[in-house]
Design a protein around this motif. Structure first.
Motif, short mmCIF file in Angstrom:
data_model
loop_
_atom_site.label_atom_id
_atom_site.label_comp_id
_atom_site.label_asym_id
_atom_site.label_seq_id
_atom_site.Cartn_x
_atom_site.Cartn_y
_atom_site.Cartn_z
N PHE A 142 0.88 -1.00 -0.04
CA PHE A 142 0.02 -0.01 -0.05
C PHE A 142 0.80 1.16 -0.08
CE2 PHE A 142 -3.34 2.72 2.40
CZ PHE A 142 -4.10 3.13 1.39
N VAL A 143 1.18 1.97 -1.18
CA VAL A 143 1.95 3.08 -1.27
C VAL A 143 1.24 4.22 -1.32
CG1 VAL A 143 3.68 4.15 -2.82
CG2 VAL A 143 3.71 1.63 -2.72
N VAL A 144 1.54 5.28 -0.50
CA VAL A 144 0.86 6.49 -0.14
C VAL A 144 1.76 7.68 0.04
CG1 VAL A 144 -1.12 5.26 0.85
CG2 VAL A 144 0.63 6.21 2.42
N ASP A 145 1.35 8.79 0.01
CA ASP A 145 1.78 9.92 0.43
C ASP A 145 1.71 10.13 2.11
OD1 ASP A 145 2.94 10.89 -2.01
OD2 ASP A 145 1.23 12.66 -2.14
N PRO A 146 2.77 9.84 2.88
CA PRO A 146 2.58 9.76 4.03
C PRO A 146 1.98 10.88 4.85
CG PRO A 146 4.93 10.21 3.81
CD PRO A 146 4.15 9.82 2.34
N GLY A 147 2.02 12.01 4.50
CA GLY A 147 1.42 13.17 4.95
C GLY A 147 2.27 13.67 5.97
N SER A 148 1.56 14.05 7.04
CA SER A 148 2.08 14.82 8.13
C SER A 148 2.97 13.82 9.17
CB SER A 148 1.16 15.38 9.33
OG SER A 148 0.57 16.60 8.39
N ILE A 149 2.68 12.62 9.43
CA ILE A 149 3.51 11.58 9.96
C ILE A 149 5.15 11.59 9.55
CG2 ILE A 149 1.95 10.19 10.52
CD1 ILE A 149 2.73 8.12 8.35
N HIS A 150 5.27 12.28 8.36
CA HIS A 150 6.78 12.27 7.74
C HIS A 150 7.37 13.64 8.34
CE1 HIS A 150 9.74 13.99 4.74
NE2 HIS A 150 9.77 12.86 4.54
N LYS A 151 6.63 14.50 9.30
CA LYS A 151 7.12 15.73 9.80
C LYS A 151 8.15 15.27 10.96
CE LYS A 151 3.31 18.53 8.81
NZ LYS A 151 2.17 19.35 9.52
N ALA A 152 7.99 13.84 11.40
CA ALA A 152 8.97 13.47 12.40
C ALA A 152 10.33 13.34 12.00
CB ALA A 152 8.40 12.34 13.24
N ILE A 153 10.19 12.90 10.67
CA ILE A 153 11.86 12.73 10.06
C ILE A 153 12.27 14.24 9.88
CG2 ILE A 153 12.92 12.10 7.88
CD1 ILE A 153 10.68 9.87 7.77
N THR A 154 11.57 15.14 9.42
CA THR A 154 11.96 16.58 9.16
C THR A 154 12.50 17.04 10.64
OG1 THR A 154 10.38 16.82 7.39
CG2 THR A 154 11.53 18.83 8.38
N TYR A 155 11.70 17.15 11.64
CA TYR A 155 12.11 17.57 12.79
C TYR A 155 13.51 16.79 13.49
CZ TYR A 155 8.17 20.64 13.35
OH TYR A 155 7.29 21.72 12.78
N GLY A 156 13.25 15.50 13.15
CA GLY A 156 14.63 14.77 13.61
C GLY A 156 15.86 15.06 13.11
N ALA A 157 15.89 15.41 11.56
CA ALA A 157 16.84 15.62 10.75
C ALA A 157 17.50 17.10 11.46
CB ALA A 157 16.72 15.36 9.38
N ALA A 158 16.40 17.98 11.50
CA ALA A 158 16.87 19.51 12.05
C ALA A 158 17.28 19.33 13.22
CB ALA A 158 15.66 20.16 11.94
N LEU A 159 17.00 18.47 14.32
CA LEU A 159 17.61 18.31 15.70
C LEU A 159 19.08 17.71 15.63
CD1 LEU A 159 14.85 17.00 17.83
CD2 LEU A 159 15.87 19.31 18.28
N GLN A 160 19.22 16.80 14.58
CA GLN A 160 20.56 16.13 14.66
C GLN A 160 21.46 17.12 13.83
OE1 GLN A 160 21.28 13.24 16.09
NE2 GLN A 160 23.46 12.97 15.16
N GLU A 161 21.01 18.10 12.99
CA GLU A 161 21.89 18.69 12.45
C GLU A 161 22.06 20.49 12.90
OE1 GLU A 161 23.82 18.18 9.46
OE2 GLU A 161 23.13 16.03 9.74
#
Length: 739
Positions: free
Chosen positions: A447-466
């Motif tokens: 089941f392939v979808v646009d994950p939507g807002s659950i993808h935001k955790a990846i964006t915030y995690g990368a920003a914290l790590q960087e």
């Protein structure tokens, strides 16, 4: 026969008797014809030859007291027996003469010269007969001596040597026996296998001995799918008397149309040219029905031991496990993925059978059996009880929607083991033919979808790590932001107020997330997407797993600067997103999700499954900070607003997670409706499990279904594994709009 005296016999008158016929032998002095006597007969030798063969009668006068010898007449005297005697003599005249006399000239008797007799010639003598010797003396002037024609005596024919014939016959007989002996040696040694095989093939019967297929077990050893003893029904077309009548009797018992059964019983030739004596009619027949078939006693119909695949739970894990064909070949799911390992190696029994009415094994005949080798079993990481409850909850929640598709995944954070993986709709693996192909798909991996807002955790995690943000970062957030030709809005407007990072996650701010991504940059964001496992299959173990898709940096448009950070223009599966959240829960270490725990061989020996791939994505401190911020999604409820994930809160436990609203594309086309999702972890202070729920609904009701489904699934999971409640620790108080 006594030897003949050398003394010539005389008559009483003192004159010599001659043998004459027709006056030629008459005495010249008296002119009386000679009188034949016994001496004429005795003049022939025992071999049938005369003492002298010549012209005229030998006459002698009593001169000098010499004895007179009688000579026989020549062959020209008209003797009727002469031809027969010549035949007996080998066809040669004048042979074997013992003496010769010549008379003096003028017809007067001269001196008789007696020639010593030569031994009779044998027919095997190779020397030639000597020429006749002539006596010297005057010739009679009135009668010249007759000139005999010179004739070369003929050699008698040689007879075959019997010893040569014997040797030749012996040689031929020995040659013949030697040739036969050599051929027999070849037949008994060199050509024996070929001739033996040629004869045995015509009367061999081959029966396959199916190898028991390995079972599929859950993590506790409970059977999810296994093989049970059954029977297969077969036909020998050469013995079936009426295939149509036989098919009508078997059809209700086997559940197969009579026309199909009749077609299988039709006589046919094998590639070898021999008639087929074995055809499957049905596999996996229950033992009770097999006994009923045997009771019919149908000619040419037999029953033999077989196996049947049994799925105790019916639809329990059916989308994961899959099913097999009647020939016990995996067709879908794990049954197909690990078919080579599960099916083992079939055995075979080959034996001699009689022909015609005696088509039964020949006692003492050729027989060879290769025992089947059972297949190995798979022990999955799936928990049967948890799987059942996950499917039940998902089905119940999705009953509120129509024509929807749902998926749920539960992962053990520390090990990456998938404890439950449910799909809806599902099907009964016992009767897969009654379902649609789409019902049999595993939604978690396909089941392939646009994950939507659950993808935001990846964006915030990368920003914290960087280092782009910290847990205490705040900045003003507008209601909208434009990227390219697209304007992005927030569902919870901040109206330009300062917002905290937990507040942005609690209200799922698109504007705040895009602004953070602008500082992070597209390249670093793509790098962290890959680290979290997006854009490639997880390798969990399911066949046909989708890889998803990441938009390369060189293909970003101006609008991509806003869509990608918030989970659009990204393709992912529910399992990929669940694994990404498990990395956050596991102190920033990504562990490959997997289904295979152990492989159990036929001998019971256990081998662990493949070692999962692990990699560090976030530092433990940043992972812990992100988890804390994600708790705001399930806890913020105040005068400033309600968080999007309050419905996912589990009583007694701290929960960190994120809601999402995405889109679904099928074959490159956007589908109507939305994909509602929620992914969370608990207990948040020390996460043990991650639960992900995705629901696509054409009417857009997925968001109202995902969070409640998560709450029930996570609550049951924590109780099932007896995880203590978070009574000693409480979630922090989050300030969305700090003053």
């Amino acid at each position: 026969m006594p030897p003949r005296s050398e003394e010539p016999r005389r008559d009483p008158t003192g004159s010599r008797r001659g043998s004459s016929r027709g006056g030629r032998g008459a005495d010249p002095r008296s002119g009386e014809p000679g009188v034949g006597g016994i001496s004429d007969a005795r003049a022939y030798t025992p071999r049938g030859r005369t003492i002298r063969e010549g012209g005229g009668v030998a006459r002698s006068a009593p001169t000098g007291g010499a004895e007179q010898r009688r000579t026989p007449r020549s062959s020209r005297s008209g003797d009727p027996f002469r031809p027969a005697l010549q035949v007996l003599d080998g066809g040669r005249a004048g042979a074997g003469r013992t003496g010769r006399r010549e008379t003096a000239a003028g017809g007067r008797a001269g001196v008789v010269r007696t020639v010593s007799p030569r031994p009779a010639r044998e027919p095997f003598d190779d020397d030639e007969a000597p020429a006749p010797r002539r006596r010297p003396g005057p010739r009679r002037p009135d009668r010249p001596a007759a000139r005999r024609p010179s004739r070369k005596p003929r050699r008698p024919p040689k007879l075959a040597d019997p010893r040569r014939r014997l040797r030749l016959g012996t040689l031929l007989a020995l040659t013949l026996f030697a040739a036969i002996g050599i051929r027999l040696v070849f037949l008994q040694t060199v050509d024996t296998p070929a001739y033996a095989d040629g004869g045995v093939t015509d009367r061999l019967a081959v029966v396959d001995l199916p190898a028991p297929r390995g079972a599929i077990l859950d993590r506790t050893g409970a059977r999810l799918a296994h093989s049970v003893e059954a029977r297969y029904v077969f036909a020998d077309p050469t013995r079936v008397k009426d295939r149509f009548a036989t098919a009508r009797l078997l059809s209700p018992l086997l559940g197969v149309p009579a026309s199909d059964l009749a077609g299988k019983m039709k006589p046919r030739k094998l590639p070898t040219g021999n008639p087929s004596q074995f055809e499957y009619l049905a596999r996996g027949v229950e033992i009770g029905k097999a006994k009923q078939i045997m009771a019919l006693d149908l000619a040419g119909i037999g029953v033999h031991r077989d196996e049947r695949r049994e799925v105790p739970g019916g639809d329990l894990g059916a989308n994961l496990i899959g099913f097999v064909s009647q020939d016990m070949v995996g067709l879908e799911g794990l049954e197909a993925k690990y078919d080579d390992l599960l099916q083992g190696q079939a055995g075979k029994k080959t034996y001699e059978v009689g022909q015609g009415d005696l088509a039964a094994p020949i006692p003492g005949g050729y027989s060879q059996t290769t025992q089947p080798k059972p297949g190995s079993s798979l022990e999955l990481t799936i928990d049967r009880d948890l799987q059942f409850q996950t499917q039940r909850i998902l089905t119940a929640q999705m009953a509120q929607t129509r024509g929807s598709v749902g998926a749920a995944v539960i992962i053990d954070v520390a090990t990456g083991e998938v404890l439950a993986q449910a799909s809806n709709p599902t099907y009964d693996a016992v009767d897969p033919e009654g379902s649609r192909p789409t019902d049999r798909e595993d939604a978690a991996t396909s089941f392939v979808v646009d994950p939507g807002s659950i993808h935001k955790a990846i964006t915030y995690g990368a920003a914290l790590q960087e280092g782009v943000i910290t847990p205490d970062t705040t900045f003003p957030v507008a209601n909208t932001i434009t990227k390219g030709d697209t304007t992005f809005r927030d569902t919870h407007p901040a109206n330009g107020q300062k917002m905290s990072i937990p507040g942005m996650l609690a209200f799922s701010s698109n504007v705040g997330t895009i602004e953070i991504a602008d500082k992070l940059g597209r390249d670093r964001l793509i790098d962290y997407q890959k680290r979290f496992g997006l854009g490639q299959p997880t390798g969990e173990g399911m066949p046909g797993e989708a890889s998803g898709r990441l938009l390369p940096a060189d293909q970003w448009s101006l609008s991509s600067e806003g869509s990608v950070p918030i989970g659009h223009s990204v393709d992912a599966t529910p399992l990929q997103m669940a694994a990404a959240y498990a990395a956050i829960a596991n102190n920033g270490t990504y562990v490959q999700p997997h289904l295979i725990k152990e492989v159990i061989g036929p001998d019971g020996k256990k081998s662990p499954g493949p070692v999962p791939i692990t990699r560090s994505v976030l530092s433990p401190q940043n992972a812990a900070a992100l988890r804390t911020m994600l708790e705001a999604v399930t806890t913020v409820d105040g005068p400033d607003g309600r968080a999007t994930g309050l419905a996912a809160a589990v009583p007694g436990y701290r929960v960190a997670g994120k809601t999402g609203t995405g889109l679904r594309y099928s074959d490159g086309r956007l589908q109507p409706g939305e994909v509602g999702s929620f992914i969370g972890m608990a207990p948040a202070e020390h996460p043990r499990y991650v639960v992900a729920v995705f629901v696509w609904s054409p009417g857009g009701e997925g968001g109202a279904v995902a969070a409640p489904a998560f709450r029930e699934m996570m609550g049951y999971t924590l109780r099932h594994y007896r995880v203590p409640p978070s009574a000693t620790s409480r979630s922090p108080k989050f300030e969305v709009f700090p003053r």
